[in-house]
Design an enzyme around this catalytic site. Structure first.
Site, PDB file in Angstrom:
ATOM      1  N   ASP A 198       0.757  -1.200   0.126  1.00 39.06           N
ATOM      2  CA  ASP A 198       0.009  -0.059   0.040  1.00 39.06           C
ATOM      3  C   ASP A 198       0.772   1.299  -0.013  1.00 39.06           C
ATOM      4  OD1 ASP A 198      -2.062   1.619   0.017  1.00 39.06           O
ATOM      5  OD2 ASP A 198      -2.427   1.693   2.362  1.00 39.06           O
ATOM      6  N   ASN A 207      -2.989   3.976  12.770  1.00 41.67           N
ATOM      7  CA  ASN A 207      -4.187   3.153  13.043  1.00 41.67           C
ATOM      8  C   ASN A 207      -3.827   1.732  12.797  1.00 41.67           C
ATOM      9  OD1 ASN A 207      -7.135   3.058  12.768  1.00 41.67           O
ATOM     10  ND2 ASN A 207      -6.601   2.194  11.038  1.00 41.67           N
ATOM     11  N   HIS A 208      -2.853   1.341  11.884  1.00 46.48           N
ATOM     12  CA  HIS A 208      -2.684  -0.154  11.793  1.00 46.48           C
ATOM     13  C   HIS A 208      -1.088  -0.309  11.198  1.00 46.48           C
ATOM     14  CE1 HIS A 208      -4.331   2.077   7.995  1.00 46.48           C
ATOM     15  NE2 HIS A 208      -3.069   1.795   7.401  1.00 46.48           N
ATOM     16  N   ASP A 213      -5.541  -3.451  12.022  1.00 43.37           N
ATOM     17  CA  ASP A 213      -6.002  -2.153  12.941  1.00 43.37           C
ATOM     18  C   ASP A 213      -5.234  -2.489  14.437  1.00 43.37           C
ATOM     19  OD1 ASP A 213      -7.265  -0.982  10.938  1.00 43.37           O
ATOM     20  OD2 ASP A 213      -8.688  -0.050  12.337  1.00 43.37           O
ATOM     21  N   ASP A 270      -1.781   9.822   9.541  1.00 42.97           N
ATOM     22  CA  ASP A 270      -2.567   9.257   8.707  1.00 42.97           C
ATOM     23  C   ASP A 270      -3.731   8.582   9.214  1.00 42.97           C
ATOM     24  OD1 ASP A 270      -2.461   8.576   5.407  1.00 42.97           O
ATOM     25  OD2 ASP A 270      -2.774   6.541   6.478  1.00 42.97           O
ATOM     26  N   LEU A 295      -8.933   5.198  14.959  1.00 43.68           N
ATOM     27  CA  LEU A 295      -8.066   4.830  16.255  1.00 43.68           C
ATOM     28  C   LEU A 295      -9.086   3.898  16.875  1.00 43.68           C
ATOM     29  CD1 LEU A 295      -5.569   7.583  16.904  1.00 43.68           C
ATOM     30  CD2 LEU A 295      -5.519   5.939  15.106  1.00 43.68           C
ATOM     31  N   GLU A 312      -4.338  13.690   8.899  1.00 47.41           N
ATOM     32  CA  GLU A 312      -5.148  13.611   7.659  1.00 47.41           C
ATOM     33  C   GLU A 312      -6.290  13.100   8.176  1.00 47.41           C
ATOM     34  OE1 GLU A 312      -5.218  10.000   6.149  1.00 47.41           O
ATOM     35  OE2 GLU A 312      -5.502  10.478   3.954  1.00 47.41           O
ATOM     36  N   HIS A 354       0.187  12.861  -3.752  1.00 45.02           N
ATOM     37  CA  HIS A 354       0.506  11.719  -4.336  1.00 45.02           C
ATOM     38  C   HIS A 354      -0.581  10.753  -4.672  1.00 45.02           C
ATOM     39  CE1 HIS A 354       0.319  11.044   0.067  1.00 45.02           C
ATOM     40  NE2 HIS A 354       0.089   9.749  -0.509  1.00 45.02           N
ATOM     41  N   ASP A 355      -1.823  11.203  -4.046  1.00 41.66           N
ATOM     42  CA  ASP A 355      -3.158  10.561  -4.301  1.00 41.66           C
ATOM     43  C   ASP A 355      -3.822  11.045  -5.500  1.00 41.66           C
ATOM     44  OD1 ASP A 355      -2.945   8.350  -2.400  1.00 41.66           O
ATOM     45  OD2 ASP A 355      -3.871   9.453  -0.918  1.00 41.66           O
TER      46      ASP A 355
END
Lengths: 611, 478
Positions: free
Chosen positions: A110, A152-153, A220, A250, A255, A292, A361-362
């Site tokens: 990813d 988060n993960h 997560d 991010d 969370l 974000e 970048h997205d």
């Protein structure tokens, strides 16, 4: 590998690739099963940039992909030392802060947001020592560096996850959100609808389901567990000790989980962010947190925290909905898409700032527009179906604007003058193109074009080894579009952009001033004031007038409040007629814009002609 | 009302009786009035101007004694037609005001006076009087319930208005001074108040009014509203889209291009439907039966007959027009009537950051007071807006050589946005106006016939616009 890891295949760090020679999480394990993780004191620390607690409110950010910028060792992939070698260029351009998407160890399923070791650098980018070198070099030029951190993960290759699935009763057994079935939290939406069918995935090793808001290879973390909360604070401390200037956090809304909610923006998530912020303020003052949170501005402001104390969560947050509306406004030749979203944007605490951008970048993010607007954006900006991805458009700025120099300048001028700290995307300052035939989001991640030399001057490697081919078409190819040629041409987009950044920095009102939409009867003109009272007590007023139409336009602005002041155009210092009591008439060429400062007249000899 | 001319009570040291000054002004007005844009009687000679009332307005202690602001109502006689008009007269002893030369009213033997709506130093006192809730002789300055006004703002007239004069104060308030006065509380004010009562989102809130008496009846001299500095009017918004569309070389339909207006047209349709619903809620509805339908047909036929007599180009369309109007007599009765805007077009709507607003509920300037006040079908407003889309689409063709391709593109733009407007109206009201096609078409054609007469008399170049629409409306579907 240490001797107490009998089975190499199931060693928690077995999934980490290329870290054999560098310190990493999981290579050594305490008797109780706890990993020995690399510590900041194992490395050199960078000197800090000059102290300036509110630097982020005025900074010009530059998003750069380590992979794409410069290759120092000739392996075809950009790296941290290569980036450090190009800092002179970024300083020359006027960049104040680099934003680096993740450069951590990762299986790269990813784009590096699947982090497999928070305390190691992706080997192809270099080492932690190389990162400290980059920091040192950047800080000596007054440039700061922030990077993405995914709270988060983790990747499923992270030793924490490997330990968690193998040993439910071990120290990492409760690091992730495990469940015997997949029924909990059913009100949470599935974010990646194209690839995922559930937020739960069954793990045959542990015999339970794990929770993931994103891809199924990104479990997560369980923030209910105090050990996780502390472990993530320690990750922050690790990089802050080395000298990093902040983090873009991010996917912050996700969370915590709570039954009966959509599991986004929960109070406990905010509570944890306040804890993170307090840690920064206490231990690392002057470093920043950027949220974000791809939400409507009214919801995003929650991530700044309590306005009574100037904000006690994140220092910055991206203003996502503004960007697509800038594009829409110009295509509609109407200021309303921009004016509306800014009118709907609530005030933010004193100690905070928006981050605004045209591209990153997205893909061109379209989550924050209505269905109607999304169809419209697709129609207008993605004539080739390949240019659409998930729910966005993957183009660079120049091709989105059909390489129209006037529009490129208009868009950049708005980016540099609308409220918020501007974030430039690498290569857009020279008008780089994209390659829509590359998969995923790689269309906008091709090598930076430095010169007309082999591999665009990006790498000395064999062209076949370069991670993505540089753009080679006639319009945007590196022989036509590159830094070297544009630095040598006074009229280039690069030199123009540099000049505008410099002008912006002369007027703090651009960065911190109040935003006042001047409205007006011509809907194709977006006119606004930025104004602030400087530390010297002087009022700094900047007037920005943008013609969103391709046709020349007149506009009558109500400047009665500034009667007697003289508009001085900021790029050429030309004095315009003095503001009187009646509406101030300006004419603008198609896609033209003006930046003025409104000065008290200095010339005593100047007199109003008498009727 | 008598020629009751008394100086304002606040003035400590009147420079002398104003009767003489007022008489001189009245004597100068027959030659001056026809030079003013807002004067509605340019078609006939002025035979006499008689002062009806003159009120000297107090200006507070800050204004010098050498300054005069006079509110003047005069009756303009043009043969058998007598109409009252409102004027603001200014005078300064020793200063030249910053007003255009056309504002100056040359007196045969008297001081230099001028029409004062453009003099910011004087008009600022109107706002102060409103804020105080002052009464000056028969003039009452009142604020609407709950309205609090900021004072000390300078006022500037806006230049685009035709039949009235509006003054914008400090970008916050707009005061509309009605020039030609009609007895009774002004319809614009009545409808604004009614809409505010029911909480309409689509009006600029009324904040105050200036009223008095005329011929023993109450009269509204002015209305103060919230001013929307962030707004752009619908005509400019729509023609921006037309400009983009007509200049596009790709040949794509209007919905595929950047300047597409249909989203705005759709939301505008919803706004108009909402206002109709609010007006019905506030002021009620009435069922119009077969008799009234027959009267409507007669009125439309009468207008047609008159205009055909004046404009020969219309003659070839007479038969289908007559048929379209007669068909109204056969629509299922009754038809619902209610208070409507009465003169709705793109120039009467404002795009603000909060959405579309409707302005100027006075009704058609040419209509009689009775006509303006009567309940009418809301389809009249829909028809007016549909006509306006045609005008917006075709305005770039005016004065250009015939170009069938461009004319077809203009028609495509109009059709696209007319449909979007109706879609929005149907969405908000639950009733698609196109379902009442006989009535809607007749109202559109009636409006177009009116436009033919207007353009023939005033802007012959534009005659092609209503004629093209009549041709299209009478041939489509046949």
């Amino acid at each position: 590998m240490s001797d107490d890891q009998p089975d190499l295949d199931t060693a928690p760090d077995a999934a980490l690739e290329g870290l054999d020679d560098t310190p990493h999480t999981g290579e050594a394990v305490e008797a109780d099963g706890t990993f020995v993780e690399p510590q900041a004191d194992d490395f050199a620390h960078a000197e800090q940039a000059p102290s300036d607690p509110e630097w982020f409110k005025r900074a010009v950010f530059y998003e750069v992909l380590v992979r794409a910028f410069a290759d120092s060792d000739g392996d075809g992939t950009g790296d941290l030392r290569g980036l450090a070698d190009k800092l002179d260029y970024l300083e020359w351009l006027g960049v104040d802060c680099l934003w680096l998407p993740p450069f951590y160890a990762s299986p790269l399923r990813d784009g590096g947001y699947d982090i497999s070791d928070f305390r190691a650098v992706l080997p192809e980018f270099g080492t932690v020592d190389d990162f400290v070198h980059l920091l040192e070099q950047a800080h000596s030029r007054g440039i700061r560096v922030i990077t993405d951190l995914v709270l988060n993960h983790t990747s499923d290759a992270h030793p924490w996850f490997q330990a968690s699935r193998q040993d439910p009763d071990g120290p990492y057994g409760d690091f992730y959100v495990w469940s015997d079935d997949d029924s909990a939290y059913s009100d949470a939406r599935i974010i990646f609808v194209d690839t995922e069918s559930s937020n739960w995935t069954y793990d045959p090793v542990r015999g339970q389901f794990f929770w993931h808001r994103f891809f199924s290879h990104q479990p997560d973390l369980n923030f209910e567990n105090p050990a996780v909360r502390e472990a993530m604070l320690d990750v922050l401390r690790f990089w802050l000790d080395l000298g990093i200037d902040g983090f873009r956090l991010d996917a912050v809304p996700y969370l915590f989980e709570e039954e009966g909610t959509n599991c986004e923006n929960l109070p406990r998530t905010h509570e944890y962010l306040r804890e993170v912020r307090a840690t920064i303020d206490r231990e690392f003052p002057g470093r920043v947190l950027l949220a974000e949170a791809n939400q409507w501005p009214a919801d995003v402001v929650e991530y700044f925290g309590d306005p009574a104390v100037g904000g006690d969560e994140c220092h910055m947050a991206f203003h996502f909905p503004l960007m697509p509306r800038i594009f829409m406004a110009v295509r509609r030749e109407s200021r309303f898409p921009i004016s509306e979203i800014l009118a709907q944007t609530p005030p933010i605490p004193d100690g905070t700032q928006w981050g605004i951008f045209l591209r990153n970048h997205d893909e061109l993010t379209l989550e924050m527009v209505t269905d109607d607007e999304r169809d419209y954006m697709y129609r207008e900006y993605a004539k080739d179906p390949r240019m659409k991805a998930n729910i966005g458009i993957r183009r660079r700025l120049a091709p989105l604007l059909e390489n129209d120099r006037n529009q490129l300048e208009l868009f950049t001028a708005m980016l540099l003058s609308l409220p918020g700290s501007p974030v430039l995307y690498y290569g857009d300052e020279i008008g780089m193109g994209d390659n829509i035939w590359l998969g995923d989001r790689d269309a906008v991640r091709t090598p930076m074009q430095w010169s007309p030399d082999r591999n665009a001057g990006f790498s000395r490697s064999d062209p076949g080894r370069v991670y993505l081919p540089p753009i080679m078409d006639a319009t945007y190819g590196y022989e036509a579009i590159n830094v070297e040629a544009q630095q040598g041409s006074a009229a280039s987009l690069l030199n123009w952009t540099r000049q505008m950044i410099a002008v912006r920095k002369e007027h703090p009102a651009f960065a911190e001033g109040e935003f006042i939409d001047l409205g007006g009867s011509n809907p194709s003109i977006l006119a606004y004031e930025r104004r602030m009272v400087g530390p010297d007590g002087e009022l700094d007023v900047v007037l920005c007038v943008n013609n969103l139409s391709r046709f020349p336009q007149p506009v009558e602005l109500n400047l009665a409040e500034h009667e007697g002041r003289t508009p001085v155009e900021l790029t050429g210092r030309v004095r315009f007629p003095r503001v009187g009591e009646l509406p101030y008439l300006l004419t603008l060429p198609g896609h033209g814009f003006y930046w003025f400062e409104l000065t008290e007249t200095e010339d005593d000899g100047e007199r109003r002609s008498m009727a | 009302m008598t020629s009751d001319i008394t100086p304002g009570s606040h003035r400590a040291d009147p420079t002398g009786p104003q009767d003489d000054l007022v008489a001189q002004i009245a004597a100068a007005l027959p030659t001056w009035l026809p030079t003013q844009r807002w004067f509605g009687g340019k078609d006939r000679e002025i035979t006499a101007v008689r002062p009806l009332a003159a009120t000297e307005l107090p200006m507070g202690p800050s204004a010098g004694h050498d300054v005069l602001l006079l509110h003047l109502v005069v009756e303009v006689e043009q043969g058998d037609r007598r109409e009252p008009y409102q004027l603001l007269i200014g005078h300064r002893d020793d200063q030249v005001p910053d007003v255009p030369a056309t504002a100056s009213i040359p007196l045969a033997d008297g001081p230099a006076v001028y029409e004062a709506s453009g003099d910011a130093d004087l008009t600022c006192h109107l706002l102060d009087l409103l804020a105080e809730g002052a009464s000056v002789d028969a003039l009452a300055f009142t604020t609407e319930p709950g309205a609090e006004l900021e004072t000390g703002l300078r006022g500037h007239p806006i230049s685009t208005e035709q039949s009235n004069t509006s003054i914008v104060f400090g970008g916050q308030y707009i005061l509309k001074l009605f020039r030609r006065l009609t007895p009774g509380t002004n319809k614009d004010l009545v409808l604004h108040r009614a809409l505010r009562e029911v909480g309409s989102d689509h009006i600029a809130d009324p904040l105050g009014s200036i009223s008095g008496e005329l011929d023993g009846e109450p009269v509204t001299f002015g209305m103060l509203q919230r001013f929307m500095p962030d707004a752009a009017d619908g005509w400019v918004m729509a023609t921006t889209s037309v400009r983009d569309f007509m200049a596009d070389p790709s040949g794509l339909p209007p919905g595929e291009l950047g300047g597409d207006f249909s989203g705005e047209a759709y939301r505008l349709g919803k706004a108009v439907a909402d206002v109709h619903a609010d007006l019905a809620e506030a002021l009620g509805t009435r069922e119009a039966g077969r008799d009234e339908l027959a009267e409507t047909v007669d009125a439309m036929l009468e207008r047609l007959e008159r205009v055909v007599g004046e404009v020969p180009e219309l003659a070839e369309h007479t038969d289908p027009l007559v048929a379209a109007f007669r068909a109204v007599a056969d629509v299922p009765a009754p038809v619902t009537a209610q208070s409507v805007h009465g003169d709705l077009h793109l120039g009467q709507v404002l795009r603000t950051l909060q959405g579309w607003l409707l302005l100027d509920f006075e009704g058609e300037p040419a209509a009689s007071v009775v006509e303006r006040a009567s309940l009418r079908s809301p389809l009249r407003d829909v028809a007016g807006m549909l006509r306006s889309f045609d005008y917006a689409a075709q305005q770039l063709l005016v004065g250009q050589p015939d170009d069938d391709a461009q004319a077809a593109r203009a028609a495509a733009w109009a059709e696209h946005n007319r449909a979007a407007f109706c879609d929005g109206y149907a969405k908000a009201s639950g009733r698609d106006p196109r379902d009442q096609d006989v009535l809607l078409r007749a109202f559109e054609l009636d409006k177009a016939v009116y436009e033919v007469a207007y353009e023939h008399a005033n802007r012959p170049d534009w005659l092609l616009v209503p004629l093209a629409s009549i041709r299209r409306l009478t041939t489509e579907g046949s």
